[in-house]
Write an enzyme that holds these catalytic residues in place. Structure first.
Site, mmCIF file in Angstrom:
data_model
loop_
_atom_site.group_PDB
_atom_site.id
_atom_site.type_symbol
_atom_site.label_atom_id
_atom_site.label_comp_id
_atom_site.label_asym_id
_atom_site.label_seq_id
_atom_site.Cartn_x
_atom_site.Cartn_y
_atom_site.Cartn_z
ATOM 1 N N SER A 81 4.012 2.298 8.336
ATOM 2 C CA SER A 81 3.797 1.263 7.332
ATOM 3 C C SER A 81 5.082 0.997 6.578
ATOM 4 O O SER A 81 5.746 1.929 6.141
ATOM 5 C CB SER A 81 2.714 1.677 6.356
ATOM 6 O OG SER A 81 1.488 1.331 6.898
ATOM 7 N N HIS A 91 0.823 -1.218 0.000
ATOM 8 C CA HIS A 91 0.000 0.000 0.000
ATOM 9 C C HIS A 91 0.853 1.262 0.000
ATOM 10 O O HIS A 91 0.342 2.340 -0.281
ATOM 11 C CB HIS A 91 -1.055 -0.026 1.111
ATOM 12 C CG HIS A 91 -0.581 0.312 2.480
ATOM 13 N ND1 HIS A 91 -0.222 -0.634 3.407
ATOM 14 C CD2 HIS A 91 -0.425 1.503 3.092
ATOM 15 C CE1 HIS A 91 0.135 -0.032 4.526
ATOM 16 N NE2 HIS A 91 0.022 1.265 4.361
ATOM 17 N N ASP A 151 1.203 -7.672 2.232
ATOM 18 C CA ASP A 151 1.332 -6.237 1.978
ATOM 19 C C ASP A 151 2.795 -5.792 1.806
ATOM 20 O O ASP A 151 3.356 -5.128 2.667
ATOM 21 C CB ASP A 151 0.669 -5.481 3.138
ATOM 22 C CG ASP A 151 0.352 -4.038 2.783
ATOM 23 O OD1 ASP A 151 0.903 -3.520 1.790
ATOM 24 O OD2 ASP A 151 -0.446 -3.415 3.507
HETATM 25 N N1 ARG Z 1 -4.704 0.627 7.340
HETATM 26 C C1 ARG Z 1 -3.395 0.655 6.753
HETATM 27 C C2 ARG Z 1 -2.771 2.044 6.898
HETATM 28 O O1 ARG Z 1 -3.356 2.925 7.480
HETATM 29 C C3 ARG Z 1 -3.412 0.160 5.346
HETATM 30 C C4 ARG Z 1 -4.108 1.039 4.377
HETATM 31 C C5 ARG Z 1 -4.119 0.571 2.953
HETATM 32 N N2 ARG Z 1 -5.062 -0.481 2.696
HETATM 33 C C6 ARG Z 1 -6.379 -0.305 2.359
HETATM 34 N N3 ARG Z 1 -7.114 -1.369 2.207
HETATM 35 N N4 ARG Z 1 -6.928 0.860 2.142
HETATM 36 O O2 ARG Z 1 -2.024 2.533 6.128
HETATM 37 N N1 ASP Z 2 -1.381 1.482 7.914
HETATM 38 C C1 ASP Z 2 -0.656 2.564 8.552
HETATM 39 C C2 ASP Z 2 0.395 3.198 7.640
HETATM 40 O O1 ASP Z 2 0.251 3.264 6.452
HETATM 41 C C3 ASP Z 2 -0.073 2.112 9.814
HETATM 42 C C4 ASP Z 2 -0.975 2.384 10.956
HETATM 43 O O2 ASP Z 2 -1.717 3.377 10.923
HETATM 44 O O3 ASP Z 2 -0.893 1.621 11.909
HETATM 45 O O4 ASP Z 2 1.357 3.776 8.060
#
Ligand code: ARG
Ligand code: ASP
Length: 696
Positions: free
Chosen positions: A631, A69, A205
């Site tokens: 991330s 991502h 990921d």
């Molecule tokens: N929750 C994770 C973060 O905040 C991954 C986000 C990307 N994935 C998604 N399905 N939108 O970055």
């Molecule tokens: N998914 C988040 C990021 O892209 C990580 C988090 O918020 O825990 O940095």
């Protein structure tokens, strides 16, 4: 159940202070192995990736790992319906096939320094705030220029603890970064937005890049003769995996936390801003998802936008629920009462006794302004239509006496038209619905007092008319106006009904008076926070306060550990490939399993990547305190070897930016064995594995 869960994101340079605790928790290396300015150390392998994620070197040839991502935007940019790398994956089988990514940067921290004494020189408690800001800006400019004189480095100086302390970062910025590999999106984004922020998780990921430098070994923008960068340090990878209770640490670039704010801010975020944002994003997501289900082209078109919208939308839901479950507002109030009593008893004549009262007053001013801006951001700026009206508004107001700037802007807009109108019919269906529905929602809540309609039907009718009549949805009209546009013709643009509507909403939220009030209240709150935090440090002299995250390099440590998300449910700390097969559903986009992955599963062809039980581990969770920006961060074991890639948090613990609870807060990591298995067995990119240093 174990719970050593340590809250905190620590400054690498000061890690000596945590060393004993880290070693007690199981770490077998030293703080100096992590950060040392005299020798190559782990810090030399950890990078700020793309300005908002973390990446790490895993080979002596500049090969870098980050999340899927985090590489997403780049993967999408290189994808077309014919070469759909997003859907099918991409693997460079040799260096020539690696894809340049102009605009993408990778930053390595060379060293950091505490520069508080220099930055706060000549400043006392009595220095007026604006004077203070000026002096600080001046010191920052001169010091950062001097620090990198005659080098190719760049200096960044940032405040910590709301300006009680300042650190300088000397960075090396790489600008030739190439895409090397990415799994198909049904692996890299397996579970999609449905599983996002959730455990159990099975997302592969990760994506891979390589950093290139000039033949002399210096950072340079893309050039064919550039060569792979040779890092001072790359991470060793352990195949031993992570078992419950094992020590881990995360080394990366957390973006923002607000650990020390008062109950007013917690309440504002959790109970006022979040519900507005969530409701307005519900509307957008409904329409985009609808469109995405209609064709692969639509799916590709909206993938990135929707991922971003859905990400915040889901996190805020978890955050609000988590804060209220913990009675976060009451908790904060209690802390504030204790602070007040302490201050009155020990510092009756100091700023400490006043500061909480003053802060509460500033929040009274700030709260309504923030809510207006929340509506503006999530409703007005929800549609392309209004964003384009914003552009025309800027053109008519900002460049009204500068013909050449106006020309540049007008030409940009003509260029944008090409993409906006490329699938006009389809896109305007979605965009118009979003424009109308979000506006109506805002109007109903009383946040659009600048339009005077009697009934909701009237509003809907008027908005539809605006959409259809505006030149923004008529390419010929718009191009014609823009082609001959002169700076003096701003009025002509403002007479467009969409631009006129935009102007009203913008001038309602961002008029001079409100802008000044907003800036002043914010500035006051920053100042009060500086005093409040300074006071808390005196109140608890034995506590080690970690500074809020500010996109600087930090270390968070904890253990691999499951948790109990609710009554009678216990989450195990790791997931396996079996779970992917359990989730498989060929009819649901997020749960389609690649045939090749299934084949490997059926043959149990896991090679050296299986765990002792013969399973292929996919993800694990731990108690490391992380946030957005972490991330892609390396997750390391007690020996400082790479065992995973941080990529998310568990939904029940997403309040950790404001309030950390060791019983609920878990970071989610990709198990490095699944990552290597995918590169090796799934993609057959053995040459990449061969570059790495793998310890069995
Ligand atoms: N929750 C994770 C973060 O905040 C991954 C986000 C990307 N994935 C998604 N399905 N939108 O970055
Ligand atoms: N998914 C988040 C990021 O892209 C990580 C988090 O918020 O825990 O940095």
């Amino acid at each position: 159940m174990f719970s050593w869960a340590d809250e905190g994101m620590w400054i690498p340079m000061l890690l000596q202070r945590n060393e004993a605790a880290m070693q007690r928790a199981g770490m077998r290396i030293s703080a100096k192995d992590i950060y040392d300015i005299n020798h190559a150390c782990l810090k030399d392998a950890v990078l700020l990736f793309g300005g908002g994620c973390t990446g790490e070197f895993v080979s002596p040839e500049g090969l870098l790992l980050t999340n899927h991502h985090c590489g997403y935007g780049q993967i999408v940019k290189h994808s077309t319906v014919e070469h759909d790398y997003l859907t099918k994956g991409f693997w460079a089988m040799n260096r020539q096939q690696e894809l340049p990514c102009p605009g993408l940067t990778v930053v390595r921290l060379v060293r950091m320094e505490d520069v508080t004494a220099i930055i706060l020189k000549d400043i006392t408690n009595l220095t007026p705030e604006n004077e203070r800001a000026k002096l600080i800006a001046h010191h920052i400019d001169s010091l950062s220029a001097k620090a990198v004189e005659g080098t190719h480095y760049r200096a960044v100086i940032k405040p910590f603890y709301y300006g009680n302390q300042y650190f300088m970062y000397i960075n090396e910025v790489f600008t030739d970064v190439r895409l090397v590999g990415a799994p198909p999106s049904n692996i890299g984004k397996f579970g999609g937005d449905t599983d996002n922020w959730m455990w159990p998780r099975h997302t592969g990921d990760f994506s891979m890049f390589r950093v290139y430098v000039s033949p002399e070994g210096l950072p340079a923008s893309y050039a064919e003769e550039n060569v792979p960068y040779k890092p001072l340090k790359h991470l060793e990878i352990s195949l031993k995996g992570a078992n419950e209770g094992d020590f881990t640490f995360v080394f990366g670039y957390p973006g923002t936390t607000r650990r020390y704010v008062t109950h007013d801010q917690v309440d504002l975020s959790a109970n006022q801003e979040n519900p507005i944002r969530i409701a307005l994003r519900d509307i957008r997501l409904k329409h985009y998802n609808n469109a995405m289900n209609q064709s692969p082209a639509q799916r590709l078109k909206y993938a990135s936008t929707v991922a971003g919208i859905a990400n915040g939308w889901k996190k805020w839901q978890g955050e609000t629920q988590g804060i209220n479950r913990l009675h976060g507002v009451e908790q904060k109030k209690k802390q504030e009462q204790q602070f007040q009593q302490w201050a009155e008893k020990n510092h009756s004549l100091s700023d400490y006794t006043q500061v909480l009262g003053q802060m509460a007053k500033s929040y009274e001013t700030l709260r309504p302004l923030i809510l207006e801006r929340t509506y503006f951001g999530e409703a007005i700026l929800a549609s392309d239509f209004m964003n384009r009206a914003f552009d025309l508004y800027l053109l008519s107001t900002r460049y009204s006496d500068n013909d050449s700037m106006a020309r540049v802007q007008a030409d940009n807009l003509i260029r944008d038209n090409a993409s906006f109108f490329s699938d006009f019919e389809q896109h305007t269906l979605v965009d118009k619905a979003i424009f109308v529905e979000t506006f109506v929602y805002m109007w109903r809540a009383g946040y659009a007092p600048y339009v005077s309609y009697k009934s909701e039907d009237d509003v809907v009718a008027a908005l539809n008319q605006i959409y259809d009549k505006s030149m923004l949805t008529n390419r010929n009209k718009m191009d014609k106006v823009l082609k001959g546009y002169k700076a003096k013709q701003g009025k002509k643009l403002l007479s467009d009904p969409a631009v006129a509507l935009f102007a009203k909403s913008y001038e309602y939220c961002y008029n001079e008076e409100k802008k000044n009030a907003y800036a002043a209240a914010n500035c006051d709150i920053q100042r009060y926070m500086r005093t409040y935090l300074h006071g808390m440090m005196e109140q608890f002299p034995d506590s080690n306060f970690f500074p809020d995250a500010n996109l600087t390099l930090r270390v968070a440590y904890g253990h691999v550990e499951g948790f109990q998300p609710k009554d009678a449910v216990r989450y195990e700390p790791y997931s396996t490939l079996d779970g992917i097969m359990e989730k498989e559903n060929p009819n649901i986009y997020d749960y389609v399993v690649e045939p090749r992955l299934k084949e490997l599963y059926l043959n149990k062809d896991y090679g050296r990547y299986a765990n002792a039980k013969g399973e292929l581990p996919t993800c694990f969770i731990a108690t490391n305190h992380t946030t957005g920006g972490n991330s892609g961060s390396p997750v390391m074991n007690a020996d400082g070897r790479l065992i995973g890639l941080n990529f998310d948090r568990c939904w029940e613990g997403t309040m950790s930016d404001l309030l950390f609870d060791p019983d609920y807060c878990r970071n989610i990591c990709l198990d490095i064995r699944y990552c290597l298995f995918l590169i090796d067995k799934f993609a057959g990119a053995r040459h990449l594995i061969d570059e790495m240093t793998i310890v069995e």
